[in-house]
Design a protein around this motif. Structure first.
Motif, PDB file in Angstrom:
ATOM      1  N   SER A  62      -6.444  14.877   2.222  1.00 17.50           N
ATOM      2  CA  SER A  62      -6.779  15.072   3.632  1.00 17.50           C
ATOM      3  C   SER A  62      -8.036  14.280   3.989  1.00 17.50           C
ATOM      4  O   SER A  62      -9.019  14.268   3.247  1.00 17.50           O
ATOM      5  CB  SER A  62      -6.981  16.571   3.906  1.00 17.50           C
ATOM      6  OG  SER A  62      -8.295  16.862   4.285  1.00 17.50           O
ATOM      7  N   THR A 112      -4.623   7.671  10.184  1.00 16.05           N
ATOM      8  CA  THR A 112      -3.860   8.898   9.993  1.00 16.05           C
ATOM      9  C   THR A 112      -4.811   9.958   9.438  1.00 16.05           C
ATOM     10  O   THR A 112      -6.006   9.699   9.261  1.00 16.05           O
ATOM     11  CB  THR A 112      -2.713   8.694   8.985  1.00 16.05           C
ATOM     12  OG1 THR A 112      -3.279   8.501   7.677  1.00 16.05           O
ATOM     13  CG2 THR A 112      -1.859   7.478   9.348  1.00 16.05           C
ATOM     14  N   GLN A 113      -4.278  11.106   9.110  1.00 13.93           N
ATOM     15  CA  GLN A 113      -5.096  12.176   8.537  1.00 13.93           C
ATOM     16  C   GLN A 113      -5.181  12.064   7.010  1.00 13.93           C
ATOM     17  O   GLN A 113      -5.564  13.018   6.333  1.00 13.93           O
ATOM     18  CB  GLN A 113      -4.529  13.547   8.929  1.00 13.93           C
ATOM     19  CG  GLN A 113      -4.728  13.853  10.416  1.00 13.93           C
ATOM     20  CD  GLN A 113      -6.172  13.651  10.850  1.00 13.93           C
ATOM     21  OE1 GLN A 113      -7.092  14.195  10.254  1.00 13.93           O
ATOM     22  NE2 GLN A 113      -6.380  12.810  11.866  1.00 13.93           N
TER      23      GLN A 113
ATOM     24  N   VAL B  22      -3.241  19.012   5.359  1.00 12.01           N
ATOM     25  CA  VAL B  22      -2.408  18.020   6.051  1.00 12.01           C
ATOM     26  C   VAL B  22      -0.948  18.310   5.710  1.00 12.01           C
ATOM     27  O   VAL B  22      -0.592  18.396   4.525  1.00 12.01           O
ATOM     28  CB  VAL B  22      -2.771  16.587   5.610  1.00 12.01           C
ATOM     29  CG1 VAL B  22      -1.837  15.573   6.268  1.00 12.01           C
ATOM     30  CG2 VAL B  22      -4.222  16.271   5.946  1.00 12.01           C
ATOM     31  N   ASP B  23      -0.121  18.459   6.741  1.00  9.71           N
ATOM     32  CA  ASP B  23       1.299  18.723   6.506  1.00  9.71           C
ATOM     33  C   ASP B  23       1.929  17.565   5.732  1.00  9.71           C
ATOM     34  O   ASP B  23       1.766  16.396   6.100  1.00  9.71           O
ATOM     35  CB  ASP B  23       2.045  18.901   7.838  1.00  9.71           C
ATOM     36  CG  ASP B  23       1.636  20.197   8.549  1.00  9.71           C
ATOM     37  OD1 ASP B  23       1.140  21.114   7.859  1.00  9.71           O
ATOM     38  OD2 ASP B  23       1.820  20.274   9.776  1.00  9.71           O
ATOM     39  N   GLY B  24       2.628  17.904   4.676  1.00  9.78           N
ATOM     40  CA  GLY B  24       3.335  16.875   3.908  1.00  9.78           C
ATOM     41  C   GLY B  24       2.528  16.295   2.763  1.00  9.78           C
ATOM     42  O   GLY B  24       3.020  15.422   2.044  1.00  9.78           O
ATOM     43  N   HIS B 150       4.983   8.216   7.088  1.00  7.38           N
ATOM     44  CA  HIS B 150       4.094   8.909   8.027  1.00  7.38           C
ATOM     45  C   HIS B 150       4.925   9.780   8.961  1.00  7.38           C
ATOM     46  O   HIS B 150       5.245   9.389  10.087  1.00  7.38           O
ATOM     47  CB  HIS B 150       3.272   7.875   8.818  1.00  7.38           C
ATOM     48  CG  HIS B 150       2.250   8.509   9.704  1.00  7.38           C
ATOM     49  ND1 HIS B 150       2.215   8.317  11.049  1.00  7.38           N
ATOM     50  CD2 HIS B 150       1.244   9.365   9.419  1.00  7.38           C
ATOM     51  CE1 HIS B 150       1.216   9.002  11.575  1.00  7.38           C
ATOM     52  NE2 HIS B 150       0.616   9.647  10.599  1.00  7.38           N
ATOM     53  N   PRO B 152       4.325  13.687   9.358  1.00  6.78           N
ATOM     54  CA  PRO B 152       3.804  15.025   9.048  1.00  6.78           C
ATOM     55  C   PRO B 152       4.790  16.095   9.496  1.00  6.78           C
ATOM     56  O   PRO B 152       5.298  16.034  10.622  1.00  6.78           O
ATOM     57  CB  PRO B 152       2.514  15.106   9.878  1.00  6.78           C
ATOM     58  CG  PRO B 152       2.152  13.702  10.205  1.00  6.78           C
ATOM     59  CD  PRO B 152       3.420  12.930  10.246  1.00  6.78           C
ATOM     60  N   GLN B 160       4.908  13.621   3.177  1.00  5.53           N
ATOM     61  CA  GLN B 160       4.427  12.271   3.490  1.00  5.53           C
ATOM     62  C   GLN B 160       4.282  11.430   2.216  1.00  5.53           C
ATOM     63  O   GLN B 160       4.409  10.214   2.268  1.00  5.53           O
ATOM     64  CB  GLN B 160       3.066  12.342   4.201  1.00  5.53           C
ATOM     65  CG  GLN B 160       3.123  12.957   5.586  1.00  5.53           C
ATOM     66  CD  GLN B 160       1.876  12.610   6.392  1.00  5.53           C
ATOM     67  OE1 GLN B 160       1.639  11.451   6.747  1.00  5.53           O
ATOM     68  NE2 GLN B 160       1.070  13.612   6.691  1.00  5.53           N
TER      69      GLN B 160
END
Lengths: 302, 302
Positions: A62, A112-113, B22-24, B150, B152, B160
């Motif tokens: 992250s 991006t994150q 962070v999702d993924g 990319h 999420p 991801q």
């Protein structure tokens, strides 16, 4: 430098590594991967009665935790951030025109994150922090991750993308210092079994810029970092194949990881540079693993 | 959507996966990794008498080869490029001020020569091209790579950063088509042994934008892509856990890979989505691998 290129060329010719056109980004042969897997099994054996948990991380983390780590303060030159296209059909046409004209189409990529993980233990700390105060015996985690460092080089032992296997100890100052001393001994024992020339020395991280010089010498004076050095492409400048690090309570404070008594946790880690260890073995024992010395083979293949 | 979140929460609670914010992007437990390693061993067994070579790639590839792949034409929304700080002491101070003020410091990051690998077989093609014309029996490569997309999502099966294991066949139209048909059969055999509900169906890639819709329907009409679908978080929208792809001579032309007779090589690949297959197993057989059905355990642990 010549020794580096010559070893890299040998690795390409023997198809142990595969060229990608970018220095430090290489495909690995099945044999190279097998050596890494066997070394990991060996390393995991040493800590098997002590660990509280094992994890493997993806190559990115992250962005928020990456910022918390302070990596951009100390090593901005080495970090990689992940950017992506976030436009519509019209923007896409512009991008393709830019690409067709040979221009820099990446300028419109948006952050991006996700940041590429610079050190395998960074994603662990926020996970531990979220669990609340540590138990009295702290945490003792085995982990592995791909890491990225932006330092293109023809030295095969300085890759941009490589894996670190680590043990991380989180707890009191005594627990973390004892852990680091134990692993210095174990690391030397492992190197003897692998019949690699080696010595342990105090070291510093490659802090950036003028202020970084002061941080580097402070780190050496406080003996926060030791490295297991093995000659791979140079006798004069041997390569750090393991590192033994004590972070004091810096990460405990940064991520708010607390000991059972509520005080900030101390952390220490031992990191094994997996590609570097494999390269050291190929360099000293030859490119054909079936002809490695019996003792080395039995340490790895049992 | 609820089923996705609920399964993801179960995986977090049982510490099979670890949240990163962070999702993924998730940490994996040792048990999750063991399932993946065992599945890879199973998959490698099926092709062991046929492969000409095995490779493992790092999570990034050369930007130039990434551009050659045409990925930014078809899937710009999914790609990730790696950017880095390339400034001096003065620039670094600006960056840190920007970060301290909570502003977007990433805007001054510069492109590097590295793109995150979007599909595990992309780094292979330039390596084959450099070797000159293929032998008469073509090439048959087993490979693995971390990939980045990319997108999420809270669906744990849409990460991801994830790994693909692939077999890639490069040669004539007949060789590549026969390969793909054989692996469709083998894939179904593997799913039966793993006792997972499954079916194979024609599919299309997620091409971008308005033009992408036409490309997607063309891909379906020509039956270039099939997927092995397994319900994980939804019965109505099962997840593609394997894919069986025929690229015609598109990659042969793009990278100038030639058959023995000098004509552009055809390529086909079978891809195993390793995290998705592990998730399917955890979903259908439970979060405790020691309680999985005997047949499944013996297929994986022998």
């Amino acid at each position: 430098m010549d020794a580096q290129i010559s070893f890299l060329d040998q690795l390409f010719s023997a198809r142990v590594l595969h060229e990608s056109g970018v220095d430090g980004i290489y495909g690995r042969s099945a044999e190279f991967e097998d050596v890494i897997a066997r070394f990991e099994t060996l390393a995991l054996f040493y800590g098997k009665d002590e660990i509280s948990e094992a994890m493997v991380f993806p190559p990115g983390m992250s962005m928020q935790d990456f910022e918390t780590s302070g990596y951009m303060k100390s090593f901005p030159q080495l970090a990689g951030t992940v950017h992506a296209f976030c436009g519509n059909d019209h923007d896409h046409m512009g991008l393709l025109q830019c690409m067709a004209a040979g221009e820099d189409w990446s300028k419109d990529q948006k952050r991006t994150q996700v940041a590429l993980t610079p050190a395998a233990c960074y994603p662990l700390y926020p996970i531990l922090a979220k669990r609340g105060a540590l138990p009295a015996d702290g945490a003792y985690v085995a982990l592995q991750s791909y890491c990225f460092r932006h330092e293109p080089s023809r030295d095969p032992a300085r890759m941009q993308m490589f894996r670190q296997r680590e043990y991380v100890r989180v707890g009191s100052e005594d627990q973390t210092m004892a852990f680091r001393e134990l692993w210095k001994e174990r690391g030397q024992d492992m190197m003897k079994r692998l019949q690699l020339p080696h010595h342990v020395d105090v070291a510093n991280d490659p802090f950036f810029g003028r202020a970084g010089k002061i941080m580097a010498s402070g780190q050496r004076e406080q003996e926060l970092k030791f490295e297991m050095l093995v000659p791979i492409t140079s006798e004069e400048k041997p390569t750090a194949c393991m590192s033994f690090n004590y972070h004091m309570d810096n990460f405990g404070k940064a991520w708010d990881i607390r000991q059972a008594d509520g005080s900030p946790a101390h952390t220490a880690c031992v990191g094994f540079g997996l590609e570097r260890l494999a390269l050291a073995l190929f360099r000293h024992h030859g490119l054909d693993t079936s002809r490695w010395p019996d003792g080395v083979r039995s340490a790895l293949w049992g």
